[in-house]
Design an enzyme around this catalytic site. Structure first.
Site, PDB file in Angstrom:
ATOM      1  N   ASN A  63       0.808  -1.237   0.000  1.00 53.03           N
ATOM      2  CA  ASN A  63       0.000   0.000   0.000  1.00 53.03           C
ATOM      3  C   ASN A  63       0.835   1.278   0.000  1.00 53.03           C
ATOM      4  OD1 ASN A  63      -1.754  -2.035   0.494  1.00 53.03           O
ATOM      5  ND2 ASN A  63      -2.947  -0.938   2.002  1.00 53.03           N
ATOM      6  N   GLU A  95      -6.379  -4.097  -2.950  1.00 51.91           N
ATOM      7  CA  GLU A  95      -6.955  -5.405  -2.686  1.00 51.91           C
ATOM      8  C   GLU A  95      -8.493  -5.343  -2.740  1.00 51.91           C
ATOM      9  OE1 GLU A  95      -4.643  -4.014  -0.821  1.00 51.91           O
ATOM     10  OE2 GLU A  95      -5.497  -3.307   1.059  1.00 51.91           O
TER      11      GLU A  95
END
Lengths: 259, 931
Positions: free
Chosen positions: A212, A241
């Site tokens: 991330n 995701e």
């Protein structure tokens, strides 16, 4: 007052914004609104609900089935920001290539990534997983045990990462970490990385994988690794995701040491 | 030696070569004539020349000093020579023997001391010997290149040593003697015979040619550099020796002038670039954002130029004459603010709406009076007004069409898809990019385009899923159509409502309601393109195609909006004309009552003077139209600037400074910085121009306003782009889209002149305002001028010429001419295609030929190598010469020159090696280029 026609003229803008950022709205709905709603209804936390689902829908002792049911729950029922199946493949591949013996995971959350890593570990490999939150750690512990990994493979440490990392060498007899997976608070990426450097836990060839880095994003972390010449780095571009349209990336760093 | 200086010196050498070539013949003659002239003068000149040469490049300064030293030495030596020649006969024999000794001594670098008395005599002999040595060296040179190089190098070494010693102890005589010894080996031009000079010249020529052909030699770089430096030194040394007297001076002068001329040219180019307005700014933007963004700014600049000319026309021929020579403000009713509005005529709100004093000024149509001629110049104001109106439009047509034709020439070759990948490979880089980030983006976009192209190729072979894309494209177009219809309806609705408001009286409504039309139009023009952009992601076109679609859609939107607006205006014009009829009637009544009143009171009194502000007047619809357009332009400009400030600047500031304390990455993630929207901006510009063309007839101030707007937006947008935009993610070249803009401009020009012409032709002008008041139609002014200002025959001719019997054939002729031109251009195009094909065929054939030749050469080479190996083996067996000869005889055609050289071993003449090789090089080079 502003007339209705002028207000109507803003309609295209509204439509544009909605269409362009639809994935963000969907994410907001699933990750925030649904969560609050369910929290109110069931009285359980999100992680507990996930655990219940996994417990009832997967075969114990089989990490793959646990991961699958996790994926299903996160994409269809509710949303938890695990690493997800697509980025998880990258993680798996890197673990296969490196076959590290000592792995440090920052941020276990409910154990999804822990299972993923533990599954791919070579024989004799050991995973140290750090989780700050007590309740999450309890669930993670349960899920890890459910997947069939014992204390020898996975060591769950319940403490904030900035307290644990300086003590890794003394308390856990760690000389060097081969692989670090970062998926905790995005703001902690940079201080934790620097702490790892200071403690000398990184050796030449140690791999650090940070999830991330684009969304929600860790700009300071990226800036730091760009500037410091200690790493060879690249960003694996992927999507967030359990969501198609939001771009995200994982930063892969290979520690080179001071030349 | 750094590479730059090397290149510079190389260039120098080239220049000298060019100029030497011209003077070659002259040099020869002069050399013969002036050979036995006084030496010292010559030498001085040569020294000067050499100094000039040396000053060409900075790095040669040291050498120049050395040259100076050498000159001194040479002077001294020559003196000695002259003395020596006198004594030559006396000391002949003894000197010979001594000279042999010195020759031996020369080879030892540590020279033994010699008696001073004998020195002079020896020197004379030595010079002769030196000449002979040079001769022999030359022979070697001409015979074999390699050996020549070696001898040359040896010379160099020796000279270097000499120089070292000279710098150490210049005054000591032993050393000077030593130096003389070694310097004897160098050529002394003034003491050479004509033949030797010839030889020297040849050697110099050889060197020049070597320098020229050095680039094509298959040597390692180091060797190239060394030989280049050496041959340059050689040239510098001996070239000067060959030219003498005036030629030398002239040459130096020429070189100097050449330098200065080149420098001047360069400066002039810089100056010219600096003179082009905003050139540097645009270049900077181009380097940061690629050429597509820059093309917008170039377009903006071009627009600015056109508007300057339009502004000059209207300002110089309409506004200024009326303001200077026309009747002053307040003289007649149309030039006075009516009594009812006087109180608020100077309010800012009124002025901002272009009412009040602004309305009754030269800015609008209504202010102009219908006097035929004004001022002492008898300036025909109405005629001028009409002709300027027509002229601006005509000029715009001319410019746009001319530019289009020029652009069409540039892109006439057209895109052909036959070499998709090679185009991508070799032409996709944008060489104007100078910013690392943009370069990164460009790099990424090229790689992705490669990926996409490969995928496309694969998909086109697979040919599946085409239905989905087609469906998506149709869907996207449907959505866009819906959007267009919605926006059109909204504008129509708003305009109708505004008419209702106008009937009610504008004072009863809020500012929002009064400006509803403009606001809604601006907002729709701003937001709908965004929606189109989002929709167009469905279609999955190449960005260039997508840009064109986007442009087309926005074009349709703007056009729809504009025409809705015009239709609404037409309605309003009709309303005003009805109003006008009533007012006209009322005025006659009012006048009658006025005069009746006065008549009844007093017969003889002069007609009552009424203040012009009190005179009732009609609603001047022309001024109303002009005002509407001005307001539209103003609101449009405002929205553009405000969007710029809020959408770009504020966003950039927020992103930049909130990024430190935000929970996600603002720069990479959600709001990010904005990209520069080329299509939207270009279309805004084009439509703005369309409005100018439409409204300029009724509001002469419009071009001035537009110039102002363009000027400000040039600076503002340049700043905004550099300060708050990021380079586009998919940077692409905009080479093809320029003509697309032009075509749109042309369409807009046509569409915007259409309503203007319609109003001019069909609607009679208002009865009490404007330059055409009192006439039935506006174009009557031409007829009037023809009748009153031109001789009678001219109007007769004109009437004949405008006879349909003449006009129709003329139009027919024009149509025919157009048809003919079109068909010829078509045939040319076909011929072009044919030629292209032919060229391709030829290329392929040449390729084949070349391949064959190369293969043959390769085989021959290998054969030769084998033979050479064998011959080497034989050499060990001591019968090399014959075999070697044979091997060389067997060498293929490419090696022929060398065999010739080998054969010329025995030739006594100076058969130079290089020319031959050079010729082969030259012969080969173009054939290589062709393929």
């Amino acid at each position: 007052m502003v007339s209705g026609a002028i207000a109507l003229a803003f309609l295209p803008l509204l439509l544009t914004l909605i269409i362009r950022y639809r994935y963000y709205f969907v994410l907001f709905y699933r990750a925030v609104l649904v969560r609050i709603w369910k929290d109110c209804i069931t009285g359980l936390s999100r992680e507990e609900r996930a655990y219940q689902y996994v417990l009832t829908h997967s075969t114990p002792g089989d990490p793959d089935s646990i991961l699958d049911s996790f994926d299903y729950w996160c994409s269809k029922v509710e949303y938890i920001s695990n690493i997800g199946p697509k980025k998880g493949k990258i993680l798996d591949r890197m673990l296969m290539e490196q076959s590290p013996l000592t792995v440090l995971e920052l941020g276990a959350h409910c154990g999804y990534s822990t299972i993923r890593i533990a599954r791919a570990l070579p024989l004799g490999g050991r995973l140290y997983s750090i989780e700050m939150d007590q309740t999450n750690a309890a669930i993670a512990e349960k899920i890890i045990r459910l997947a069939g990994f014992d204390d020898d493979t996975v060591e769950l440490i319940v403490n904030p990462s900035d307290e644990v990392i300086p003590r890794l060498r003394s308390d856990y007899n760690l000389e060097r970490v081969d692989f670090v997976f970062m998926d905790h608070w995005k703001k902690c990426y940079l201080p934790d990385l620097q702490m790892l450097e200071e403690c000398g836990l990184l050796g030449k060839g140690s791999v650090i994988l940070a999830d991330n880095v684009l969304f929600p994003g860790a700009p300071k972390f990226l800036r730091y690794i760009r500037k410091s010449g200690l790493y060879e780095w690249k960003i694996h571009r992927a999507t967030l995701e359990y969501s198609k349209g939001i771009r995200d990336g994982m930063a892969e760093l290979v520690f080179q040491g001071i030349k | 030696m750094p590479r730059d200086s090397l290149i510079a010196s190389d260039n120098d050498a080239d220049i000298t070569l060019e100029f030497e070539g011209g003077e070659e013949g002259g040099h020869k003659e002069r050399r013969h004539r002036e050979k036995r002239r006084d030496g010292s003068k010559d030498r001085r000149k040569r020294g000067n020349g050499r100094r000039r040469q040396g000053s060409r490049s900075v790095e040669r300064e040291n050498e120049e000093e050395r040259v100076g030293e050498r000159e001194k030495e040479r002077k001294r030596r020559v003196k000695k020579d002259q003395e020596a020649k006198k004594r030559d006969k006396e000391e002949g024999d003894r000197a010979q023997t001594r000279s042999e000794k010195t020759a031996k001594a020369k080879k030892n670098i540590k020279n033994e001391k010699r008696r001073r008395s004998e020195k002079e005599g020896e020197a004379g002999e030595r010079t002769e010997k030196g000449k002979k040595k040079v001769q022999s060296a030359k022979k070697e040179k001409s015979v074999n290149h390699g050996t020549k190089d070696k001898t040359h190098e040896e010379k160099k070494k020796k000279r270097k040593k000499v120089l070292e010693t000279s710098s150490e102890q210049e005054t000591s005589e032993e050393d000077s003697e030593d130096k003389e010894d070694s310097e004897d080996e160098e050529v002394k031009p003034e003491s050479l015979s004509p033949e030797e000079l010839e030889k020297l010249k040849e050697a110099v020529d050889d060197k020049k040619k070597l320098i020229q052909s050095l680039r094509g030699k298959p040597w390692p770089m180091k060797k190239k550099l060394v030989t280049l430096r050496e041959s340059q030194e050689f040239l510098e040394k001996y070239e000067g020796a060959l030219g003498k007297g005036k030629g030398r001076k002239l040459y130096a002068y020429k070189v100097m002038m050449m330098k200065k001329w080149m420098k001047f040219q360069r400066d002039f180019e810089n100056f010219k670039t600096a003179c082009i307005p905003w050139e540097m700014k645009i270049k900077e933007i181009e380097s940061h954002f690629g050429s597509s963004v820059a093309s917008y700014f170039i377009f903006l600049r071009w627009m600015y130029g056109i508007n300057m000319i339009l502004f000059g026309l209207t300002f110089g021929l309409v506004m200024v004459p009326e303001a200077l020579m026309g009747r002053p403000y307040g003289s007649i009713p149309r030039k006075t603010v009516p009594r009812a509005e006087e109180a608020s005529a100077m309010d800012f709100a009124v002025l901002w709406d272009f009412g009040g004093y602004a309305q009754y000024s030269v800015l609008f149509y209504g202010f102009y009076s219908n006097q035929r001629a004004i001022g002492w110049l008898k300036f025909r104001m109405p005629l001028s007004y009409f002709l300027v109106g027509v002229g601006t439009v005509a000029y715009s047509y001319m410019v746009v069409i001319r530019t289009m034709a020029r652009n069409a020439n540039e892109s006439g070759v057209g895109d052909d898809n036959s070499f998709n990948f090679s185009w991508k490979m070799f032409t996709s880089w944008d060489y104007l990019i100078g910013n690392p980030e943009t370069a990164d983006n460009k790099f990424a976009s090229i790689t992705t385009s490669f990926k996409e192209a490969i995928l496309e190729e694969q998909e086109s072979r697979k040919d599946d899923n085409i239905h989905l894309t087609r469906f998506l494209r149709v869907l996207a177009n449907f959505l866009v159509l819906c959007c267009l219809a919605g926006s059109g309806y909204l504008i129509y609705f708003v305009v109708r409502r505004s008419q209702k408001f106008a009937l009610d009286g504008l004072e009863n409504h809020t500012w929002w309601e009064r400006n509803e039309v403009n606001m809604v139009m601006s907002l729709l023009g701003m937001f709908c393109p965004m929606l189109f952009d989002v929709i167009s992601t469905l279609e999955n076109y190449h960005p260039r195609v997508a840009l064109q679609w986007q442009l087309g859609r926005i074009f349709a939107l703007f056009l729809g909006n504009l025409y809705t607006f015009i239709i609404a205006l037409m309605d309003e014009i009709n309303v005003k004309r009805d109003e006008e009829k009533i007012v006209k009637f009322n005025i006659t009544m009012w006048e009658a009552s006025l005069y009746n009143g006065t008549v009844s009171e007093n017969f003889t009194a002069p007609p009552i003077t009424i203040h012009p502000a009190d005179v009732p007047r009609g609603p001047c619809w022309e001024t109303m139209v002009g005002q509407e357009f001005v307001r539209l332009i103003i609101s449009d400009t405002m929205t553009t600037y405000i969007t710029l400030l809020i959408g770009d600047f504020l966003r950039a500031v927020l992103v930049r400074f909130l990024n430190h304390c935000w929970c996600w990455d603002l720069e990479a993630g959600f709001p990010s910085y904005s990209e520069f929207d080329v299509s939207g901006n270009v279309l805004g510009l084009i439509f703005n121009q369309g409005m100018i063309w439409m409204g300029a007839f009724y509001a002469p101030c419009l071009p001035a306003l537009n110039v102002l707007r363009l000027h400000v937006s040039m600076y503002l947008q340049c700043w905004a782009v550099m300060c708050c935009n990021v380079p586009q993610e998919r940077v692409f070249k905009a080479s093809g889209s320029n003509n697309f803009y032009m075509a749109m401009l042309l369409v807009i020009l046509f569409l915007s002149t259409l309503p203007a012409i319609y109003t001019i032709v069909t609607i009679p002008p208002s009865f009490d305002c404007g330059p055409f008041s009192g006439k039935n139609r506006m174009f009557d002014v031409i007829q009037e001028t023809l009748e009153s200002d031109f001789p009678a025959w001219f109007s007769k001719v004109f009437s004949y010429a405008s006879n349909p019997g003449l006009v129709l054939p003329f139009i027919l002729l024009m149509v025919l001419a157009i048809y003919y031109l079109q068909s010829t251009s078509k045939s040319y195009k076909e011929a072009n295609v044919e030629l292209k094909k032919k060229l391709q065929m030829q290329n392929e054939e040449n390729k084949k030929k070349n391949k064959k030749a190369a293969q043959k050469a390769l085989m021959d080479l290998e054969e030769a190598r084998k033979v050479a190996l064998e011959s080497a083996g034989h050499q060990r067996n001591n019968n090399a010469s014959y075999q070697g000869q044979q091997a060389r005889e067997m060498q293929p055609a490419t090696r022929v020159p060398r065999t010739i050289n080998h054969r010329s071993h025995g030739n006594p003449g100076y058969l130079p090696n290089f020319p031959l090789q050079n010729e082969t090089m030259i012969r080969r080079a173009p054939s290589l280029q062709r393929h």
